[in-house]
Design a protein around this motif. Sequence first.
Motif, PDB file in Angstrom:
ATOM      1  N   MET A 289       0.878  -1.264   0.112  1.00 21.70           N
ATOM      2  CA  MET A 289       0.182  -0.087   0.055  1.00 21.70           C
ATOM      3  C   MET A 289       0.590   1.250   0.117  1.00 21.70           C
ATOM      4  N   CYS A 290       0.424   2.426  -0.647  1.00 18.45           N
ATOM      5  CA  CYS A 290       1.158   3.627  -0.675  1.00 18.45           C
ATOM      6  C   CYS A 290       0.186   4.604   0.081  1.00 18.45           C
ATOM      7  N   SER A 291       0.654   5.221   1.019  1.00 19.91           N
ATOM      8  CA  SER A 291      -0.211   6.299   1.756  1.00 19.91           C
ATOM      9  C   SER A 291       0.466   7.359   1.950  1.00 19.91           C
ATOM     10  N   ALA A 292      -0.380   8.551   2.243  1.00 22.80           N
ATOM     11  CA  ALA A 292       0.264   9.873   2.544  1.00 22.80           C
ATOM     12  C   ALA A 292       0.449   9.724   3.837  1.00 22.80           C
ATOM     13  N   MET A 293       1.156  10.763   4.754  1.00 22.27           N
ATOM     14  CA  MET A 293       1.219  10.734   6.134  1.00 22.27           C
ATOM     15  C   MET A 293      -0.405  10.868   6.585  1.00 22.27           C
ATOM     16  N   GLY A 294      -0.056  10.308   7.775  1.00 21.86           N
ATOM     17  CA  GLY A 294      -1.740  10.597   8.649  1.00 21.86           C
ATOM     18  C   GLY A 294      -2.669   9.552   8.143  1.00 21.86           C
ATOM     19  N   GLN A 295      -2.271   8.390   7.556  1.00 18.12           N
ATOM     20  CA  GLN A 295      -3.408   7.620   7.082  1.00 18.12           C
ATOM     21  C   GLN A 295      -3.096   6.094   7.864  1.00 18.12           C
ATOM     22  N   GLN A 296      -2.635   6.332   9.326  1.00 17.51           N
ATOM     23  CA  GLN A 296      -2.224   5.052   9.986  1.00 17.51           C
ATOM     24  C   GLN A 296      -3.400   4.251  10.215  1.00 17.51           C
ATOM     25  N   ALA A 297      -4.632   4.664  10.573  1.00 13.96           N
ATOM     26  CA  ALA A 297      -5.538   3.874  10.615  1.00 13.96           C
ATOM     27  C   ALA A 297      -5.989   2.961   9.468  1.00 13.96           C
ATOM     28  N   MET A 298      -5.649   3.505   8.314  1.00 15.95           N
ATOM     29  CA  MET A 298      -6.206   3.055   6.687  1.00 15.95           C
ATOM     30  C   MET A 298      -4.985   1.787   6.786  1.00 15.95           C
ATOM     31  N   VAL A 299      -3.616   2.254   7.203  1.00 13.69           N
ATOM     32  CA  VAL A 299      -2.620   1.214   6.821  1.00 13.69           C
ATOM     33  C   VAL A 299      -2.879  -0.147   7.767  1.00 13.69           C
ATOM     34  N   ILE A 300      -3.188   0.081   9.013  1.00  6.95           N
ATOM     35  CA  ILE A 300      -3.543  -0.852  10.011  1.00  6.95           C
ATOM     36  C   ILE A 300      -4.467  -1.863   9.149  1.00  6.95           C
ATOM     37  N   ASP A 301      -5.633  -1.182   8.633  1.00 13.94           N
ATOM     38  CA  ASP A 301      -6.753  -1.863   8.045  1.00 13.94           C
ATOM     39  C   ASP A 301      -6.022  -2.706   6.950  1.00 13.94           C
ATOM     40  N   ALA A 302      -5.254  -2.134   6.188  1.00 14.30           N
ATOM     41  CA  ALA A 302      -4.909  -2.578   4.817  1.00 14.30           C
ATOM     42  C   ALA A 302      -3.871  -3.953   5.324  1.00 14.30           C
TER      43      ALA A 302
ATOM     44  N   ALA B 122      -2.131  -6.765   2.992  1.00  8.22           N
ATOM     45  CA  ALA B 122      -1.134  -6.254   2.426  1.00  8.22           C
ATOM     46  C   ALA B 122       0.237  -6.393   2.971  1.00  8.22           C
ATOM     47  N   LYS B 123       1.112  -6.497   2.417  1.00  4.89           N
ATOM     48  CA  LYS B 123       2.562  -6.973   2.707  1.00  4.89           C
ATOM     49  C   LYS B 123       3.374  -6.079   3.515  1.00  4.89           C
ATOM     50  N   ASP B 124       3.001  -4.635   3.152  1.00  4.48           N
ATOM     51  CA  ASP B 124       3.937  -3.485   3.692  1.00  4.48           C
ATOM     52  C   ASP B 124       3.128  -2.333   3.363  1.00  4.48           C
ATOM     53  N   PHE B 125       3.897  -1.113   3.683  1.00  2.00           N
ATOM     54  CA  PHE B 125       3.139  -0.034   3.268  1.00  2.00           C
ATOM     55  C   PHE B 125       4.337   1.013   3.142  1.00  2.00           C
ATOM     56  N   ILE B 126       4.344   1.895   2.158  1.00  2.60           N
ATOM     57  CA  ILE B 126       5.341   3.248   1.959  1.00  2.60           C
ATOM     58  C   ILE B 126       4.639   4.112   1.846  1.00  2.60           C
ATOM     59  N   VAL B 127       5.282   5.341   2.631  1.00  4.78           N
ATOM     60  CA  VAL B 127       4.644   6.442   2.782  1.00  4.78           C
ATOM     61  C   VAL B 127       5.115   7.581   1.677  1.00  4.78           C
TER      62      VAL B 127
ATOM     63  N   PHE C 217       7.796   9.550  -1.542  1.00  3.72           N
ATOM     64  CA  PHE C 217       8.569   8.085  -1.522  1.00  3.72           C
ATOM     65  C   PHE C 217      10.067   8.188  -1.306  1.00  3.72           C
ATOM     66  N   GLN C 218      10.844   7.604  -0.559  1.00  7.83           N
ATOM     67  CA  GLN C 218      12.045   7.521  -0.682  1.00  7.83           C
ATOM     68  C   GLN C 218      12.448   6.377  -1.380  1.00  7.83           C
ATOM     69  N   ALA C 219      13.374   6.346  -2.689  1.00  6.24           N
ATOM     70  CA  ALA C 219      13.483   5.484  -3.418  1.00  6.24           C
ATOM     71  C   ALA C 219      14.109   3.814  -2.629  1.00  6.24           C
ATOM     72  N   GLU C 220      15.094   4.012  -1.813  1.00  5.37           N
ATOM     73  CA  GLU C 220      15.483   3.101  -1.104  1.00  5.37           C
ATOM     74  C   GLU C 220      14.512   2.288  -0.338  1.00  5.37           C
ATOM     75  N   ARG C 221      13.532   3.053   0.289  1.00  9.62           N
ATOM     76  CA  ARG C 221      12.227   2.384   1.056  1.00  9.62           C
ATOM     77  C   ARG C 221      11.469   1.761   0.150  1.00  9.62           C
ATOM     78  N   VAL C 222      10.982   2.305  -1.205  1.00 10.03           N
ATOM     79  CA  VAL C 222      10.323   1.650  -2.121  1.00 10.03           C
ATOM     80  C   VAL C 222      10.908   0.288  -2.450  1.00 10.03           C
ATOM     81  N   VAL C 223      12.228   0.245  -2.814  1.00 10.35           N
ATOM     82  CA  VAL C 223      12.829  -0.935  -3.283  1.00 10.35           C
ATOM     83  C   VAL C 223      12.949  -2.004  -2.170  1.00 10.35           C
ATOM     84  N   GLU C 224      13.106  -1.483  -0.876  1.00 11.32           N
ATOM     85  CA  GLU C 224      13.348  -2.426   0.231  1.00 11.32           C
ATOM     86  C   GLU C 224      12.069  -3.126   0.403  1.00 11.32           C
ATOM     87  N   ALA C 225      10.833  -2.387   0.424  1.00  7.81           N
ATOM     88  CA  ALA C 225       9.600  -3.038   0.589  1.00  7.81           C
ATOM     89  C   ALA C 225       9.318  -4.073  -0.192  1.00  7.81           C
ATOM     90  N   ILE C 226       9.452  -3.694  -1.594  1.00  9.64           N
ATOM     91  CA  ILE C 226       9.241  -4.687  -2.838  1.00  9.64           C
ATOM     92  C   ILE C 226       9.881  -5.972  -2.435  1.00  9.64           C
TER      93      ILE C 226
END
Length: 120
Positions: A80-93, A98-103, A106-115
């Motif tokens: 999942m990709c979310s903007a800041m402040g969507q923590q409740a939705m991230v937990i639901d996801a 969902a395997k992970d989420f990126i905020v 994006f930071q390129a390293e974080r995207v690649v690491e999550a994938i």
Amino acid sequence: MAKQILIVDDAAFMRMMIKDILSKNGFEVVGEAQDGVEAIEKYKELKPDLVTLDITMPEMDGLAALKEIKQLDGDANIIMCSAMGQQAMVIDAIQAGAKDFIVKPFQAERVVEAIQKALD
């Protein structure tokens, strides 16, 4: 063979950013969708190894699309990709599979690491 990824975001700019990060890191972007309805259609058609799914979109949001894709394919890898402040939705996801989420932004390293983590 490069892992195939479907990018889902209603903002063309965001899709382009993710696509750029993925292409530079050896992933193959096989498709893009701009809402949840299109995401489900593309998932059925392309059977990608992984989906990046925005939470807030018109037509059908990312959470609803996540649940439908997981019903179609229990083994689907979705981040999942979310903007800041969507923590409740991230937990639901995460609870919905969902395997992970990126905020965003994006930071390129974080995207690649999550994938990489989701595909292991």
